[in-house]
Motif scaffolding. Structure first.
Motif, mmCIF file in Angstrom:
data_model
loop_
_atom_site.group_PDB
_atom_site.id
_atom_site.type_symbol
_atom_site.label_atom_id
_atom_site.label_comp_id
_atom_site.label_asym_id
_atom_site.label_seq_id
_atom_site.Cartn_x
_atom_site.Cartn_y
_atom_site.Cartn_z
ATOM 1 N N GLU A 166 -5.242 -3.470 -11.502
ATOM 2 C CA GLU A 166 -4.433 -2.366 -12.041
ATOM 3 C C GLU A 166 -5.328 -1.280 -12.645
ATOM 4 N N ASN A 167 -6.362 -1.687 -13.362
ATOM 5 C CA ASN A 167 -7.258 -0.692 -13.970
ATOM 6 C C ASN A 167 -7.945 0.161 -12.908
ATOM 7 N N GLN A 168 -8.431 -0.496 -11.861
ATOM 8 C CA GLN A 168 -9.087 0.260 -10.781
ATOM 9 C C GLN A 168 -8.099 1.202 -10.095
ATOM 10 N N TRP A 169 -6.898 0.684 -9.916
ATOM 11 C CA TRP A 169 -5.869 1.470 -9.218
ATOM 12 C C TRP A 169 -5.497 2.698 -10.045
ATOM 13 N N PHE A 175 5.715 5.509 -11.018
ATOM 14 C CA PHE A 175 4.349 4.968 -10.858
ATOM 15 C C PHE A 175 4.116 3.787 -11.798
ATOM 16 N N GLU A 176 4.708 3.832 -12.993
ATOM 17 C CA GLU A 176 4.578 2.664 -13.873
ATOM 18 C C GLU A 176 5.171 1.439 -13.177
ATOM 19 N N LYS A 177 6.287 1.620 -12.505
ATOM 20 C CA LYS A 177 6.932 0.499 -11.807
ATOM 21 C C LYS A 177 6.110 0.095 -10.574
ATOM 22 N N LEU A 178 5.472 1.078 -9.959
ATOM 23 C CA LEU A 178 4.615 0.771 -8.798
ATOM 24 C C LEU A 178 3.392 -0.045 -9.234
ATOM 25 N N PHE A 179 2.735 0.390 -10.316
ATOM 26 C CA PHE A 179 1.575 -0.359 -10.834
ATOM 27 C C PHE A 179 1.986 -1.786 -11.188
ATOM 28 N N TRP A 180 3.153 -1.879 -11.844
ATOM 29 C CA TRP A 180 3.649 -3.192 -12.258
ATOM 30 C C TRP A 180 3.862 -4.094 -11.038
ATOM 31 N N ALA A 181 4.490 -3.541 -9.989
ATOM 32 C CA ALA A 181 4.777 -4.342 -8.787
ATOM 33 C C ALA A 181 3.471 -4.781 -8.116
ATOM 34 N N GLY A 182 2.529 -3.845 -8.022
ATOM 35 C CA GLY A 182 1.256 -4.158 -7.363
ATOM 36 C C GLY A 182 0.488 -5.216 -8.123
ATOM 37 N N ARG A 183 0.529 -5.122 -9.434
ATOM 38 C CA ARG A 183 -0.175 -6.091 -10.273
ATOM 39 C C ARG A 183 0.462 -7.480 -10.176
ATOM 40 N N GLN A 184 1.808 -7.500 -10.161
ATOM 41 C CA GLN A 184 2.514 -8.786 -10.002
ATOM 42 C C GLN A 184 1.990 -9.541 -8.792
ATOM 43 N N VAL A 185 1.824 -8.812 -7.700
ATOM 44 C CA VAL A 185 1.449 -9.466 -6.445
ATOM 45 C C VAL A 185 0.025 -10.014 -6.538
ATOM 46 N N ILE A 186 -0.869 -9.273 -7.171
ATOM 47 C CA ILE A 186 -2.236 -9.787 -7.326
ATOM 48 C C ILE A 186 -2.230 -10.994 -8.265
ATOM 49 N N ASP A 187 -1.463 -10.912 -9.364
ATOM 50 C CA ASP A 187 -1.354 -12.068 -10.269
ATOM 51 C C ASP A 187 -0.795 -13.282 -9.538
ATOM 52 N N TRP A 209 -0.679 -7.643 0.818
ATOM 53 C CA TRP A 209 -0.384 -7.137 -0.533
ATOM 54 C C TRP A 209 0.730 -6.099 -0.455
ATOM 55 N N GLU A 210 0.600 -5.180 0.518
ATOM 56 C CA GLU A 210 1.580 -4.093 0.592
ATOM 57 C C GLU A 210 2.969 -4.631 0.938
ATOM 58 N N ARG A 211 3.003 -5.608 1.830
ATOM 59 C CA ARG A 211 4.305 -6.192 2.197
ATOM 60 C C ARG A 211 4.953 -6.819 0.963
ATOM 61 N N GLU A 212 4.191 -7.592 0.211
ATOM 62 C CA GLU A 212 4.752 -8.274 -0.959
ATOM 63 C C GLU A 212 5.065 -7.283 -2.086
ATOM 64 N N MET A 213 4.170 -6.321 -2.281
ATOM 65 C CA MET A 213 4.388 -5.301 -3.310
ATOM 66 C C MET A 213 5.669 -4.520 -2.989
ATOM 67 N N GLY A 214 5.855 -4.195 -1.719
ATOM 68 C CA GLY A 214 7.039 -3.429 -1.301
ATOM 69 C C GLY A 214 8.317 -4.171 -1.669
ATOM 70 N N GLN A 215 8.298 -5.483 -1.526
ATOM 71 C CA GLN A 215 9.469 -6.293 -1.865
ATOM 72 C C GLN A 215 9.756 -6.247 -3.368
ATOM 73 N N VAL A 216 8.677 -6.394 -4.147
ATOM 74 C CA VAL A 216 8.839 -6.421 -5.607
ATOM 75 C C VAL A 216 9.290 -5.040 -6.101
ATOM 76 N N PHE A 217 8.670 -4.004 -5.555
ATOM 77 C CA PHE A 217 8.991 -2.626 -5.964
ATOM 78 C C PHE A 217 10.435 -2.280 -5.570
ATOM 79 N N ALA A 218 10.828 -2.670 -4.369
ATOM 80 C CA ALA A 218 12.202 -2.387 -3.924
ATOM 81 C C ALA A 218 13.208 -3.160 -4.768
ATOM 82 N N ALA A 219 12.838 -4.379 -5.159
ATOM 83 C CA ALA A 219 13.758 -5.174 -5.978
ATOM 84 C C ALA A 219 14.030 -4.460 -7.299
ATOM 85 N N ARG A 220 13.013 -3.766 -7.811
ATOM 86 C CA ARG A 220 13.177 -3.122 -9.113
ATOM 87 C C ARG A 220 13.730 -1.708 -9.015
#
Ligand code: HEC
Length: 256
Positions: free
Chosen positions: A87-90, A109-121, A142-153
């Motif tokens: 997340e920091n690098q992103w 973008f806060e929700k996007l960072f959150w979704a992307g970080r969830q997937v890495i965690d 990562w993008e496939r999974e992040m997309g799911q989390v981001f869309a869910a939110r």
């Protein structure tokens, strides 16, 4: 009499023959990828928001790709790539792009960072497994999974339909297929996003598509010779650096 027998025979055939039209296991017709957009953007902001989101996701893909060598090293346990590190690098990679962001873009973008970080965690155990080379983790995953989390939110759909997709999640819809065809025909110089407004059910949506192009590092799997198995057993695409492999597709609900 004969006519009656023929009629009965026809009726019998009709009732016993399987309904030829039904294909079992086929995709249901109609419908939409998302039916409830919790986050919507004003029409005037739709274009810039979609562009920023697409750019932000591409930046994240590059960060993950830079770790690809580490990820496949069987000798290494902890890869030092936690959700927080990512997340920091992103955040620093997209900082300059968010200088002019509106409040609603910042919130997204806060929700996007959150979704992307969830997937890495969520993938820490997988990434940090020792003694295994290929752990099935890639920017595309990562993008496939992040997309799911981001869309869910949010309801916003971010996906990457492929020219010859490997994940069945990446099947293009009609608009995405048209975009893929357009970029394949147009050649390397055409990078202008293809955008359109559409209705998904009662919801007005803005759709943004831009090419994802191959770089030399992708060719081990997506390159030549066409049809030969890559390291995962998928048939190679037979493409070259600069060729389009998929589209970055962003669909946002519009509020007015
Ligand atoms: C190790 C082999 C490998 C390499 C190298 C690789 N990919 Fe892929 N690619 C895959 C696999 C496997 C998937 C499916 C991922 C998933 O969703 O689980 C995929 C999926 C994709 C997709 C989504 C469409 C689809 O096929 O499902 C795109 C776009 C894509 N890759 C682009 C790239 C780009 C750009 C690069 C280089 C920066 C790259 N790939 C490098 C194996 C690879």
């Amino acid at each position: 009499m004969i006519a009656r027998i023929a009629a009965l025979a026809a009726l019998f055939l009709l009732t016993t023959l399987p309904a030829a039209a039904e294909q079992i296991g086929a995709r249901a017709k109609g419908g939409f990828a998302e039916s409830f957009f919790m986050e919507k953007v004003p029409r005037a902001e739709a274009r810039a928001t979609a562009e920023k989101l697409a750019k932000g996701v591409i930046a994240a893909r590059m960060i993950i790709f830079a770790y690809a060598g580490k990820f496949v090293d069987p000798a290494l346990g902890d890869k030092g790539f936690s959700g927080e590190v990512f997340e920091n690098q992103w955040r620093s990679a997209v900082e300059s792009d968010l200088i002019d962001a509106t409040p609603s873009q910042k919130r997204l973008f806060e929700k996007l960072f959150w979704a992307g970080r969830q997937v890495i965690d969520n993938n820490q155990e997988r990434l940090n497994t020792k003694g295994v080379g290929w752990k099935n983790f890639l920017p595309a995953k990562w993008e496939r999974e992040m997309g799911q989390v981001f869309a869910a939110r949010t309801g916003i759909v971010i996906k990457q339909p492929g020219r010859a997709y490997r994940s069945p999640m990446n099947v293009p819809d009609d608009t995405e297929r048209n975009a893929l065809e357009h970029y394949v025909k147009a050649g390397h110089a055409e990078n202008k996003p293809l955008t359109s407004y559409a209705k998904w059910g009662k919801q007005d949506v803005y759709r943004h598509m831009e090419p994802i192009r191959l770089i030399p590092a992708c060719l081990g799997c997506h390159g030549k010779p066409k049809g030969e198995p890559d390291m995962l057993g998928f048939e190679k695409d037979g493409l070259e650096a600069g060729d389009i492999i998929g589209v970055m597709s962003v669909t946002i609900g519009v509020s007015d």
